[in-house]
Design a protein around this motif. Structure first.
Motif, PDB file in Angstrom:
ATOM      1  N   PHE A 169       0.824  -1.166   0.040  1.00 33.06           N
ATOM      2  CA  PHE A 169      -0.013  -0.110  -0.003  1.00 33.06           C
ATOM      3  C   PHE A 169       0.932   1.372  -0.079  1.00 33.06           C
ATOM      4  O   PHE A 169       0.466   2.245  -0.605  1.00 33.06           O
ATOM      5  CB  PHE A 169      -0.978   0.060   1.192  1.00 33.06           C
ATOM      6  N   ILE A 170       2.076   1.145   0.851  1.00 32.71           N
ATOM      7  CA  ILE A 170       2.687   2.444   0.638  1.00 32.71           C
ATOM      8  C   ILE A 170       3.375   2.378  -0.716  1.00 32.71           C
ATOM      9  O   ILE A 170       3.355   3.597  -1.148  1.00 32.71           O
ATOM     10  CB  ILE A 170       3.998   1.973   1.728  1.00 32.71           C
ATOM     11  N   ASN A 203       0.680   4.171  -2.796  1.00 34.00           N
ATOM     12  CA  ASN A 203       0.630   5.671  -2.779  1.00 34.00           C
ATOM     13  C   ASN A 203       1.734   6.375  -3.010  1.00 34.00           C
ATOM     14  O   ASN A 203       1.607   7.523  -3.603  1.00 34.00           O
ATOM     15  CB  ASN A 203       0.421   5.617  -1.438  1.00 34.00           C
ATOM     16  N   LEU A 204       3.138   5.941  -2.877  1.00 33.79           N
ATOM     17  CA  LEU A 204       3.874   6.530  -3.247  1.00 33.79           C
ATOM     18  C   LEU A 204       3.993   6.705  -4.864  1.00 33.79           C
ATOM     19  O   LEU A 204       4.349   7.908  -5.197  1.00 33.79           O
ATOM     20  CB  LEU A 204       5.391   5.837  -2.924  1.00 33.79           C
ATOM     21  N   ASN A 241       1.723   6.849  -6.844  1.00 32.78           N
ATOM     22  CA  ASN A 241       0.874   7.949  -7.277  1.00 32.78           C
ATOM     23  C   ASN A 241       1.162   9.349  -7.017  1.00 32.78           C
ATOM     24  O   ASN A 241       0.743  10.155  -7.720  1.00 32.78           O
ATOM     25  CB  ASN A 241      -0.581   7.548  -6.641  1.00 32.78           C
ATOM     26  N   TRP A 242       1.723   9.258  -5.731  1.00 36.49           N
ATOM     27  CA  TRP A 242       2.155  10.659  -5.338  1.00 36.49           C
ATOM     28  C   TRP A 242       3.231  11.480  -6.252  1.00 36.49           C
ATOM     29  O   TRP A 242       2.936  12.321  -6.741  1.00 36.49           O
ATOM     30  CB  TRP A 242       2.680  10.485  -4.026  1.00 36.49           C
ATOM     31  N   ARG A 260       1.730  12.038  -9.819  1.00 42.03           N
ATOM     32  CA  ARG A 260       0.988  13.313  -9.665  1.00 42.03           C
ATOM     33  C   ARG A 260       1.600  14.613  -9.492  1.00 42.03           C
ATOM     34  O   ARG A 260       1.500  15.612 -10.278  1.00 42.03           O
ATOM     35  CB  ARG A 260      -0.208  13.206  -8.780  1.00 42.03           C
ATOM     36  N   ILE A 286      -1.754   7.117 -12.641  1.00 46.17           N
ATOM     37  CA  ILE A 286      -2.035   6.990 -11.242  1.00 46.17           C
ATOM     38  C   ILE A 286      -2.970   5.441 -11.258  1.00 46.17           C
ATOM     39  O   ILE A 286      -3.851   5.208 -12.097  1.00 46.17           O
ATOM     40  CB  ILE A 286      -3.427   8.185 -10.809  1.00 46.17           C
ATOM     41  N   SER A 323       0.294  15.874   1.193  1.00 41.57           N
ATOM     42  CA  SER A 323      -0.581  15.339   0.158  1.00 41.57           C
ATOM     43  C   SER A 323      -1.537  14.306   0.594  1.00 41.57           C
ATOM     44  O   SER A 323      -0.902  13.572   1.640  1.00 41.57           O
ATOM     45  CB  SER A 323       0.319  15.113  -1.269  1.00 41.57           C
ATOM     46  N   GLU A 379      -1.745  11.366  -0.559  1.00 43.46           N
ATOM     47  CA  GLU A 379      -1.238  10.193  -0.694  1.00 43.46           C
ATOM     48  C   GLU A 379      -0.500   9.857   0.570  1.00 43.46           C
ATOM     49  O   GLU A 379      -0.428   8.591   0.966  1.00 43.46           O
ATOM     50  CB  GLU A 379      -0.531   9.912  -1.754  1.00 43.46           C
ATOM     51  N   ASN A 426      -2.557   8.780   3.119  1.00 45.60           N
ATOM     52  CA  ASN A 426      -3.031   7.344   2.950  1.00 45.60           C
ATOM     53  C   ASN A 426      -1.940   6.472   3.562  1.00 45.60           C
ATOM     54  O   ASN A 426      -2.468   5.222   3.856  1.00 45.60           O
ATOM     55  CB  ASN A 426      -3.402   7.243   1.479  1.00 45.60           C
ATOM     56  N   MET A 427      -0.758   6.759   3.403  1.00 45.23           N
ATOM     57  CA  MET A 427       0.273   5.755   3.647  1.00 45.23           C
ATOM     58  C   MET A 427       0.138   5.637   5.057  1.00 45.23           C
ATOM     59  O   MET A 427       0.759   4.519   5.663  1.00 45.23           O
ATOM     60  CB  MET A 427       1.414   6.223   3.355  1.00 45.23           C
ATOM     61  N   TYR A 433      -0.505   2.392   7.097  1.00 51.73           N
ATOM     62  CA  TYR A 433       0.709   1.081   7.159  1.00 51.73           C
ATOM     63  C   TYR A 433       2.096   1.465   7.636  1.00 51.73           C
ATOM     64  O   TYR A 433       2.489   0.713   8.137  1.00 51.73           O
ATOM     65  CB  TYR A 433       0.640   1.108   5.558  1.00 51.73           C
ATOM     66  N   VAL A 434       2.404   2.661   7.269  1.00 54.31           N
ATOM     67  CA  VAL A 434       3.729   2.834   8.012  1.00 54.31           C
ATOM     68  C   VAL A 434       3.709   2.746   9.538  1.00 54.31           C
ATOM     69  O   VAL A 434       4.649   2.366  10.125  1.00 54.31           O
ATOM     70  CB  VAL A 434       4.256   4.492   7.596  1.00 54.31           C
TER      71      VAL A 434
END
Lengths: 355, 310
Positions: free
Chosen positions: A150-151, A154-155, A157-158, A161, A270, B272, B274, B277-278, B281-282
């Motif tokens: 999941f990290i 998101n990384l 996508n970030w 963008r 994305i 941001s 994202e 969102n992390m 999990y972190v």
């Protein structure tokens, strides 16, 4: 985990074969229940996966990353680790390949080689974190790799963008010099998106075979997977083995990401969710008994089912997702070693009258 | 400012609810020694069944009941594979996730000829508790919530009572810590684990149901989108304890609320969405590594129990 090593014995082939047949039977049952004709559907699936040069090329393109994610999961299994993070390592591989493909300017062959190498290193580093946590702090890799997926999502996508596209949903196309496409190859297969990644995947499979079964170090990795305590007693460095295994596994995953980006899509967008090829690798590795040749064959089967399944939806009007159910059933049957249980029970019943 | 706080709190409660229910589900299974990464799939089948059953009957309460049954039905192969057939529990969980998503999307396409269900009209509606819902800030979020939120709170308290204050709960936890000792004391390890995994399926599916007939009003393949894994993270971050998991799930709901609401009041200018969102999990990784308090798993978790081994 003990069970996973036991799979690779003489009956492994039989287990896999029966599981595939049972899995496809489950799929047929679901089709019948919903009023579809399974024979027509499976017929359309295979016919549309291999008989035309274009479809064959697309099937090979689908198989390519599955081989690599299968190897990634399989190598980790062999060495006693469950890498559910292949999906995330693959995303990071794609990300690294995209960065090199977009931001660097190099001559043709060198550029694609650099992008592939960057993806391999990035995947290995992403897998290094859970490896380190396992080796040093004893944290179970299943949970950390799920979280790392999941990290990674998101990384990626970030960065898409912000840095890589300035606010858009996807990046530009990578430079032509970084691409894994080869016009001649595409032409042979009627302009399909087949690319040179298949060579990378085959080399990786051979590499895994040589490493694990032909080198002392590979023997050590397998020994640690089989029995960490005995290996430590024998003077092997267990922590180093865990780290190496995770990183090689992550490297295969990163290569899968490179193939997807440099060969298939050509740009990064994305992601709304996971593509699933990393998770499919679990199914491929299990069915292939965590051995390179088995993984190749399993990847071919899953690739044919995946690509042909899309055409099945088109030709026989059966929703593609029935193929996901077939995958699930195959995993359950292999994992539960159902065929063996059925056989041993049948043998037990035969024996009973004599007892 | 109070408005913003009230808004964030309301969104937090909204998004925590499914996580709390699924985490409680995971709690029963993992406390009995069976790893449950199938929470994602169990939530998915719950969300699907709730939407379809509500569409068919027009009664969302029947939707909830049907969802729980579907959760039990999909938890059963996980229990059978990992307990009866001694499969690797993680592999079996992965297979259930495939199976649930595949089956539900297949059936949606078959039933409605489209990637999603039609909009569910008769969803569960917010239920204000008269008087309490007038309290500023916390009133509108905590006491004018969806019924699933009240259910989640009751389930959390009940989970604590059942697991820590009843003989059944003691036995269930004993089976997850030291099955051999539990069996010596006359506990049926296999039956106990089956029960725990099936309860797990019912609760996780209930959590998923809230996504399609309370918070949202349809089901598609992105309805659950990883929330089962966040629930699993909450369970671990909450150290496999009902109230810990409740707190962690609420905190993760808060992170979602921040990511969602952030853009309305300018937070995403600095961080941001994202990155927000992390966060769950972190934090889970840090918790597991022992940097944010040590998370200790039940001792026998993930281990196959051989009835005849000594």
């Amino acid at each position: 985990m003990k069970h996973l090593e036991q799979i690779h014995n003489q009956s492994a082939w039989l287990t896999s074969l029966i599981s595939v047949l049972l899995g496809m039977l489950v799929g047929a049952g679901m089709m019948l229940a919903a009023g579809y004709d399974p024979l027509l559907a499976y017929g359309a699936l295979f016919q549309n996966a291999i008989f035309q040069p274009y479809d064959l090329g697309e099937t090979i393109r689908t198989i390519t990353p599955l081989i690599l994610t299968g190897l990634a999961v399989g190598l980790a299994f062999r060495t006693g680790l469950f890498n559910i993070g292949v999906e995330g390592q693959m995303i990071i591989g794609s990300l690294a390949a995209a960065i090199v493909g977009l931001k660097f300017s190099l001559p043709p062959v060198l550029h694609s080689a650099a992008a592939v190498a960057a993806a391999a290193v990035a995947g290995a580093l992403w897998a290094f974190i859970p490896g380190l946590l396992k080796a040093v702090r004893g944290v179970h890799e299943v949970i950390t790799t799920i979280m790392m997926n999941f990290i990674a999502l998101n990384l990626s996508n970030w960065l898409v963008r912000t840095w890589l596209s300035n606010g858009a949903d996807s990046t530009d196309k990578i430079k032509e010099s970084a691409s894994l496409r080869w016009d001649l190859l595409s032409q042979w297969f009627d302009n399909s998106r087949i690319h040179l990644g298949i060579m990378i995947a085959l080399l990786a499979a051979y590499g895994m075979y040589v490493l694990l079964w032909k080198t002392t170090y590979g023997f050590e990795l397998r020994a640690v997977g089989y029995n960490p305590h005995a290996s430590e007693y024998a003077g092997m460095n267990v922590k180093r083995s865990i780290l190496s295994s995770m990183m090689i596994s992550g490297m295969f995953a990163g290569l899968a990401g490179a193939c997807q980006l440099l060969g298939t899509s050509g740009y990064l967008s994305i992601r709304g969710g996971f593509e699933g090829i990393g998770f499919d690798g679990i199914a491929v590795a299990l069915l292939g008994a965590n051995a390179p040749i088995g993984i190749l064959l399993a990847a071919v089967l899953f690739g044919v089912l995946t690509y042909g399944g899309g055409n099945m939806q088109f030709a026989a009007d059966v929703p593609f997702e029935v193929i996901r159910v077939v995958f699930a059933a195959i995993i359950l049957f292999v994992a539960a070693n159902l065929s063996q249980s059925i056989f041993s029970r049948a043998r037990g019943m035969r024996r009973e009258p004599h007892a | 400012m109070l408005d913003v706080m009230a808004n964030i709190l309301q969104t937090t409660v909204l998004y925590s609810t499914p996580l709390v229910l699924a985490a409680m589900g995971g709690l029963f299974s993992e406390r009995s020694g069976v790893v449950n990464i199938a929470l994602e799939g169990l939530m998915t089948i719950g969300a699907f069944t709730a939407a379809v059953a509500t569409l068919a009957t027009g009664n969302p309460w029947l939707g909830l009941a049907a969802a729980m049954l579907s959760g039990v039905a999909f938890a059963w192969p996980h229990a059978a594979a990992s307990i009866r057939f001694k499969a690797d529990q993680v592999v079996s969980g992965v297979a259930i996730n495939f199976l649930a998503l595949g089956t539900s999307v297949y059936l949606v396409k078959h039933l409605y000829d489209s990637g999603q269900t039609p909009t569910v009209q008769e969803t569960l509606k917010r239920m204000p508790i008269p008087g309490l819902d007038q309290i500023p800030v916390i009133g509108p979020s905590l006491f004018n919530a969806f019924p699933t939120t009240y259910i989640a709170l009751v389930v959390s308290i009940l989970s604590y009572i059942v697991l820590y204050r009843t003989p059944f709960g003691m036995r269930l936890r004993a089976v997850g810590e030291h099955p051999r000792a539990a069996e010596t004391m006359g506990v049926n390890v296999v039956r106990m684990r089956y029960t725990a995994v099936l309860i797990s399926g019912a609760l996780a599916a209930l959590g998923g149901a809230g996504l399609s007939i309370a918070i949202g009003s349809e089901f598609n393949q992105n309805t659950v989108a990883g929330q089962g894994f966040i629930a699993l993270a909450a369970l671990i971050f909450g150290k496999w304890h009902p109230f810990g998991a409740l707190g962690a799930a609420s905190f993760f709901g808060f992170a979602v609320a921040l990511a969602l609401m952030g853009q309305f009041f300018g937070l995403t200018q600095y961080v941001s969405s994202e990155v927000l969102n992390m966060l769950p999990y972190v934090l889970t990784i840090l918790a597991l590594a022992g940097f944010v308090g040590r998370a200790e798993a039940p001792a026998a978790i993930g281990k196959v129990y051989e009835t005849d081994s000594r």
